[in-house]
Design an enzyme around this catalytic site. Structure first.
Site, PDB file in Angstrom:
ATOM      1  N   ASN A  83       0.868  -1.290  -0.059  1.00 44.43           N
ATOM      2  CA  ASN A  83      -0.092  -0.001  -0.058  1.00 44.43           C
ATOM      3  C   ASN A  83       0.693   1.112   0.002  1.00 44.43           C
ATOM      4  OD1 ASN A  83      -2.066  -1.526   0.084  1.00 44.43           O
ATOM      5  ND2 ASN A  83      -2.482  -1.488   2.257  1.00 44.43           N
ATOM      6  N   ASP A  85      -0.700   4.315   1.182  1.00 41.76           N
ATOM      7  CA  ASP A  85      -1.427   5.197   1.861  1.00 41.76           C
ATOM      8  C   ASP A  85      -0.941   5.569   3.151  1.00 41.76           C
ATOM      9  OD1 ASP A  85      -2.044   2.855   3.761  1.00 41.76           O
ATOM     10  OD2 ASP A  85      -3.931   2.599   2.403  1.00 41.76           O
ATOM     11  N   HIS A 100       6.007  -0.472  -2.586  1.00 42.25           N
ATOM     12  CA  HIS A 100       5.469   0.361  -3.902  1.00 42.25           C
ATOM     13  C   HIS A 100       5.481   1.875  -3.544  1.00 42.25           C
ATOM     14  CE1 HIS A 100       3.125  -3.635  -5.200  1.00 42.25           C
ATOM     15  NE2 HIS A 100       4.464  -3.386  -5.435  1.00 42.25           N
ATOM     16  N   CYS A 132      13.134  23.017  -9.520  1.00 41.71           N
ATOM     17  CA  CYS A 132      13.606  23.382 -10.909  1.00 41.71           C
ATOM     18  C   CYS A 132      12.295  23.548 -11.977  1.00 41.71           C
ATOM     19  CB  CYS A 132      14.373  22.265 -11.525  1.00 41.71           C
ATOM     20  SG  CYS A 132      13.547  20.763 -12.053  1.00 41.71           S
TER      21      CYS A 132
HETATM   22  P1  NAD Z   1      -5.940  -5.721  -5.283  1.00 40.25           P
HETATM   23  O1  NAD Z   1      -6.753  -4.387  -5.304  1.00 40.25           O
HETATM   24  O2  NAD Z   1      -5.130  -6.432  -6.310  1.00 40.25           O
HETATM   25  O3  NAD Z   1      -6.598  -6.676  -4.404  1.00 40.25           O
HETATM   26  C1  NAD Z   1      -7.269  -6.489  -3.038  1.00 40.25           C
HETATM   27  C2  NAD Z   1      -7.397  -7.784  -2.267  1.00 40.25           C
HETATM   28  O4  NAD Z   1      -8.144  -7.355  -1.091  1.00 40.25           O
HETATM   29  C3  NAD Z   1      -8.291  -8.602  -3.180  1.00 40.25           C
HETATM   30  O5  NAD Z   1      -7.744 -10.004  -3.109  1.00 40.25           O
HETATM   31  C4  NAD Z   1      -9.753  -8.536  -2.381  1.00 40.25           C
HETATM   32  O6  NAD Z   1     -10.382  -9.911  -2.150  1.00 40.25           O
HETATM   33  C5  NAD Z   1      -8.997  -8.208  -0.938  1.00 40.25           C
HETATM   34  N1  NAD Z   1     -10.248  -7.460   0.030  1.00 40.25           N
HETATM   35  C6  NAD Z   1     -11.325  -6.623  -0.365  1.00 40.25           C
HETATM   36  N2  NAD Z   1     -11.710  -6.003   0.825  1.00 40.25           N
HETATM   37  C7  NAD Z   1     -10.881  -6.659   1.870  1.00 40.25           C
HETATM   38  C8  NAD Z   1     -11.124  -6.666   3.374  1.00 40.25           C
HETATM   39  N3  NAD Z   1     -12.206  -5.690   3.559  1.00 40.25           N
HETATM   40  N4  NAD Z   1     -10.167  -7.255   3.977  1.00 40.25           N
HETATM   41  C9  NAD Z   1      -9.240  -7.973   3.462  1.00 40.25           C
HETATM   42  N5  NAD Z   1      -9.125  -8.101   2.345  1.00 40.25           N
HETATM   43  C10 NAD Z   1     -10.206  -7.517   1.108  1.00 40.25           C
HETATM   44  O7  NAD Z   1      -4.480  -4.943  -4.154  1.00 40.25           O
HETATM   45  P2  NAD Z   1      -3.227  -5.472  -4.073  1.00 40.25           P
HETATM   46  O8  NAD Z   1      -2.857  -7.094  -4.081  1.00 40.25           O
HETATM   47  O9  NAD Z   1      -2.859  -4.480  -2.881  1.00 40.25           O
HETATM   48  O10 NAD Z   1      -2.276  -4.978  -5.206  1.00 40.25           O
HETATM   49  C11 NAD Z   1      -2.659  -4.004  -6.055  1.00 40.25           C
HETATM   50  C12 NAD Z   1      -1.518  -2.654  -6.141  1.00 40.25           C
HETATM   51  O11 NAD Z   1      -2.620  -1.620  -5.564  1.00 40.25           O
HETATM   52  C13 NAD Z   1      -0.755  -2.775  -4.966  1.00 40.25           C
HETATM   53  O12 NAD Z   1       0.523  -2.529  -5.552  1.00 40.25           O
HETATM   54  C14 NAD Z   1      -0.907  -1.428  -4.154  1.00 40.25           C
HETATM   55  O13 NAD Z   1       0.228  -0.294  -4.329  1.00 40.25           O
HETATM   56  C15 NAD Z   1      -1.779  -0.451  -4.846  1.00 40.25           C
HETATM   57  N6  NAD Z   1      -3.013  -0.084  -4.027  1.00 40.25           N
HETATM   58  C16 NAD Z   1      -2.923   0.451  -2.939  1.00 40.25           C
HETATM   59  C17 NAD Z   1      -3.885   1.162  -2.136  1.00 40.25           C
HETATM   60  C18 NAD Z   1      -3.622   1.770  -0.869  1.00 40.25           C
HETATM   61  O14 NAD Z   1      -2.249   2.214  -0.721  1.00 40.25           O
HETATM   62  N7  NAD Z   1      -4.600   1.584  -0.035  1.00 40.25           N
HETATM   63  C19 NAD Z   1      -5.038   1.009  -2.841  1.00 40.25           C
HETATM   64  C20 NAD Z   1      -5.541   0.500  -3.953  1.00 40.25           C
HETATM   65  C21 NAD Z   1      -4.087  -0.386  -4.714  1.00 40.25           C
HETATM   66 ZN    ZN Z   2      12.950  19.377 -10.348  1.00 38.50          ZN
END
Ligand code: NAD
Ligand code: ZN
Length: 227
Positions: A83, A85, A100, A132
């Site tokens: 994440n 965030d 990431h 810059c």
């Molecule tokens: P993804 O969106 O691919 O998958 C999310 C997973 O979370 C799914 O398997 C889903 O079933 C599960 N899920 C949904 N609700 C849930 C809950 N309440 N509790 C537990 N699990 C739950 O996300 P990913 O695997 O992290 O990969 C996607 C990419 O997205 C990452 O590289 C990340 O950097 C980025 N991303 C980050 C954020 C953030 O920072 N909050 C948000 C969206 C995507």
């Molecule tokens: Zn710069």
């Protein structure tokens, strides 16, 4: 004390109101994240990509860490997160490895400087470098880009040496982060998955907790750690 390592994905922040990538709520103006979080998309249309990031930054700025973030922080285990965030840190987690990047950091495509930027909403889209005036990009890892090597190496080392590898809320389909549970398993760790849906990780998990993150982490702590 059990040698525990945690890997989290977007699902751990879903209960904080932050959309995951996979699932219809991840859509923005009919674009898929895979069409926006790429170097090609940014080259083609930096304004569009930054509008999407500005939208996500607005959502994240209003979000609070949820019960899963707070319970995980109390475990004092290293948290490897995909994440961007920053909610694990805001929940008090001491050791977080961000694979990431972070949505509150920017990097200049001209001079290469990287720094924090908390402006919400952004005054100018796309934003410009304070040093810059070059075009800024979010300091996050996009599809097709390499992960920060030191973070990835440390994550792999932890996966290889832990006893229990707890995976919370990741689809496991974004590589190389999605491989870490397999590395842990190969090196003898017990893999525990918390996710309401089945994923490729489910097949190798020793224990699957089919719950959303808050409920699942609480169950894990109560039943597996006896805390
Ligand atoms: P993804 O969106 O691919 O998958 C999310 C997973 O979370 C799914 O398997 C889903 O079933 C599960 N899920 C949904 N609700 C849930 C809950 N309440 N509790 C537990 N699990 C739950 O996300 P990913 O695997 O992290 O990969 C996607 C990419 O997205 C990452 O590289 C990340 O950097 C980025 N991303 C980050 C954020 C953030 O920072 N909050 C948000 C969206 C995507
Ligand atoms: Zn710069």
């Amino acid at each position: 004390m059990l040698n525990l390592v945690v890997l989290t994905g977007a699902g751990v922040s879903a209960e904080s109101g932050i959309p995951t990538f996979r699932g219809k709520e991840g859509l923005w103006k009919n674009f898929k994240p895979e069409e926006l979080a790429t170097p090609e998309a940014f080259r083609r249309n930096p304004k569009l990509v930054w509008e999407w990031y500005d939208w996500r930054r607005q959502i994240i700025s209003k979000a609070e860490p949820n019960k899963a973030h707070k319970l995980l922080a109390q475990l004092n285990a290293v948290i490897i997160t995909q994440n961007v965030d920053g909610l694990h840190q805001r929940a008090g987690a001491k050791k977080v490895i961000e694979l990431h990047g972070n949505i509150w950091r920017v990097r200049c495509t001209n001079c290469g400087k990287e720094y924090e930027n908390y402006e919400v909403p952004l005054r100018e889209i796309p934003p410009k470098c304070k040093f810059c005036n070059g075009l800024l990009r979010p300091a996050v890892v996009w599809f097709g880009e390499c992960l920060p090597l030191d973070a990835l190496e440390e994550a792999e080392r932890l996966a290889k040496s832990c006893e229990v590898f707890l995976v919370v809320g990741t689809s496991g389909v974004v590589y190389p982060a999605g491989l870490l549970p397999f590395v842990a398993k190969q090196h003898g760790a017990k893999v525990v998955e918390i996710n309401p849906e089945s994923t490729p990780i489910s097949e190798i998990a020793d224990i699957v907790i089919r719950e959303k993150a808050s409920v699942g982490v609480e169950k894990f702590i109560r039943t597996m750690l006896n805390l």
